[in-house]
Design a protein around this motif. Structure first.
Motif, short mmCIF file in Angstrom:
data_model
loop_
_atom_site.label_atom_id
_atom_site.label_comp_id
_atom_site.label_asym_id
_atom_site.label_seq_id
_atom_site.Cartn_x
_atom_site.Cartn_y
_atom_site.Cartn_z
N LEU A 210 -11.04 108.83 19.76
CA LEU A 210 -10.69 108.64 18.35
C LEU A 210 -11.54 107.55 17.71
O LEU A 210 -12.08 107.73 16.62
CB LEU A 210 -9.21 108.31 18.20
CG LEU A 210 -8.74 108.00 16.77
CD1 LEU A 210 -8.88 109.24 15.90
CD2 LEU A 210 -7.31 107.51 16.78
N ILE A 211 -11.70 106.44 18.41
CA ILE A 211 -12.52 105.34 17.88
C ILE A 211 -13.97 105.79 17.74
O ILE A 211 -14.63 105.50 16.74
CB ILE A 211 -12.39 104.09 18.78
CG1 ILE A 211 -10.97 103.53 18.66
CG2 ILE A 211 -13.42 103.04 18.41
CD1 ILE A 211 -10.64 102.47 19.69
N GLY A 212 -14.47 106.52 18.72
CA GLY A 212 -15.83 107.03 18.64
C GLY A 212 -16.02 107.98 17.48
O GLY A 212 -17.03 107.93 16.77
N MET A 213 -15.06 108.85 17.26
CA MET A 213 -15.14 109.80 16.14
C MET A 213 -15.07 109.07 14.81
O MET A 213 -15.78 109.44 13.87
CB MET A 213 -14.01 110.83 16.24
CG MET A 213 -14.18 111.81 17.37
SD MET A 213 -15.62 112.85 17.20
CE MET A 213 -15.18 113.76 15.75
N CYS A 214 -14.23 108.07 14.72
CA CYS A 214 -14.11 107.31 13.46
C CYS A 214 -15.40 106.57 13.14
O CYS A 214 -15.69 106.29 11.98
CB CYS A 214 -12.95 106.32 13.54
SG CYS A 214 -11.34 107.13 13.49
N ALA A 215 -16.18 106.24 14.14
CA ALA A 215 -17.45 105.57 13.91
C ALA A 215 -18.58 106.56 13.67
O ALA A 215 -19.51 106.28 12.91
CB ALA A 215 -17.78 104.68 15.12
N THR A 216 -18.51 107.73 14.26
CA THR A 216 -19.62 108.69 14.21
C THR A 216 -19.56 109.63 13.00
O THR A 216 -20.58 109.87 12.35
CB THR A 216 -19.64 109.52 15.50
OG1 THR A 216 -19.71 108.62 16.62
CG2 THR A 216 -20.83 110.46 15.54
N VAL A 217 -18.40 110.16 12.71
CA VAL A 217 -18.28 111.17 11.64
C VAL A 217 -18.74 110.63 10.29
O VAL A 217 -19.49 111.32 9.59
CB VAL A 217 -16.85 111.75 11.60
CG1 VAL A 217 -16.63 112.60 10.36
CG2 VAL A 217 -16.59 112.57 12.85
N PRO A 218 -18.35 109.43 9.86
CA PRO A 218 -18.84 108.95 8.57
C PRO A 218 -20.37 108.79 8.52
O PRO A 218 -20.99 109.05 7.48
CB PRO A 218 -18.17 107.58 8.40
CG PRO A 218 -16.97 107.65 9.26
CD PRO A 218 -17.34 108.52 10.42
N VAL A 219 -20.98 108.43 9.63
CA VAL A 219 -22.44 108.30 9.67
C VAL A 219 -23.09 109.67 9.50
O VAL A 219 -24.05 109.83 8.75
CB VAL A 219 -22.89 107.64 10.99
CG1 VAL A 219 -24.39 107.68 11.14
CG2 VAL A 219 -22.38 106.21 11.06
N VAL A 220 -22.56 110.68 10.16
CA VAL A 220 -23.11 112.04 10.05
C VAL A 220 -22.94 112.56 8.63
O VAL A 220 -23.86 113.14 8.05
CB VAL A 220 -22.43 112.98 11.08
CG1 VAL A 220 -22.81 114.42 10.83
CG2 VAL A 220 -22.79 112.56 12.49
N VAL A 221 -21.78 112.35 8.04
CA VAL A 221 -21.54 112.81 6.66
C VAL A 221 -22.45 112.08 5.68
O VAL A 221 -23.03 112.71 4.79
CB VAL A 221 -20.05 112.62 6.29
CG1 VAL A 221 -19.81 112.86 4.81
CG2 VAL A 221 -19.17 113.54 7.13
N ALA A 222 -22.61 110.78 5.85
CA ALA A 222 -23.49 110.02 4.96
C ALA A 222 -24.94 110.48 5.10
O ALA A 222 -25.64 110.63 4.09
CB ALA A 222 -23.37 108.52 5.27
N TYR A 223 -25.40 110.71 6.30
CA TYR A 223 -26.78 111.16 6.51
C TYR A 223 -26.99 112.55 5.93
O TYR A 223 -28.04 112.83 5.34
CB TYR A 223 -27.14 111.15 7.99
CG TYR A 223 -28.56 111.58 8.23
CD1 TYR A 223 -29.61 110.72 7.94
CD2 TYR A 223 -28.86 112.85 8.70
CE1 TYR A 223 -30.92 111.10 8.12
CE2 TYR A 223 -30.17 113.24 8.90
CZ TYR A 223 -31.20 112.36 8.61
OH TYR A 223 -32.51 112.76 8.78
N THR A 224 -26.00 113.42 6.06
CA THR A 224 -26.10 114.75 5.48
C THR A 224 -26.20 114.67 3.96
O THR A 224 -27.03 115.33 3.34
CB THR A 224 -24.90 115.62 5.89
OG1 THR A 224 -24.85 115.69 7.32
CG2 THR A 224 -24.99 117.02 5.31
N GLY A 225 -25.36 113.85 3.35
CA GLY A 225 -25.43 113.65 1.90
C GLY A 225 -26.76 113.07 1.47
O GLY A 225 -27.34 113.50 0.46
N PHE A 226 -27.27 112.11 2.22
CA PHE A 226 -28.57 111.53 1.92
C PHE A 226 -29.67 112.57 2.00
O PHE A 226 -30.54 112.64 1.13
CB PHE A 226 -28.85 110.38 2.90
CG PHE A 226 -30.24 109.83 2.80
CD1 PHE A 226 -30.61 109.02 1.74
CD2 PHE A 226 -31.18 110.12 3.78
CE1 PHE A 226 -31.89 108.51 1.65
CE2 PHE A 226 -32.46 109.63 3.69
CZ PHE A 226 -32.82 108.82 2.62
N SER A 227 -29.63 113.42 3.02
CA SER A 227 -30.63 114.47 3.17
C SER A 227 -30.59 115.46 2.01
O SER A 227 -31.64 115.86 1.50
CB SER A 227 -30.43 115.23 4.48
OG SER A 227 -30.59 114.35 5.57
#
Length: 56
Positions: free
Chosen positions: A25-42
């Motif tokens: 859960l902690i890993g997902m909470c740290a990883t998912v926002p980064v993936v979503v932000a990078y996708t939006g940036f792209s």
């Protein structure tokens, strides 16, 4: 439906330990926002720079 493996293993027995689930859960909470932000940036970077493809 209570058994994962019929007559052998219940759902609670097949689940991971609470400590392992907390770690995931902690890993997902740290990883998912980064993936979503990078996708939006792209999407923002490449917006308007592509053309529609026409086949045939």
């Amino acid at each position: 439906m209570d058994a994962v493996v019929i007559d052998r293993l219940a759902v609670r027995q097949a689940a991971a330990s609470p400590e392992a689930l907390k770690f995931v859960l902690i890993g997902m909470c740290a990883t998912v926002p980064v993936v979503v932000a990078y996708t939006g940036f792209s999407y923002r970077v490449f917006r308007g720079k592509t053309i529609e493809l026409h086949y045939a």
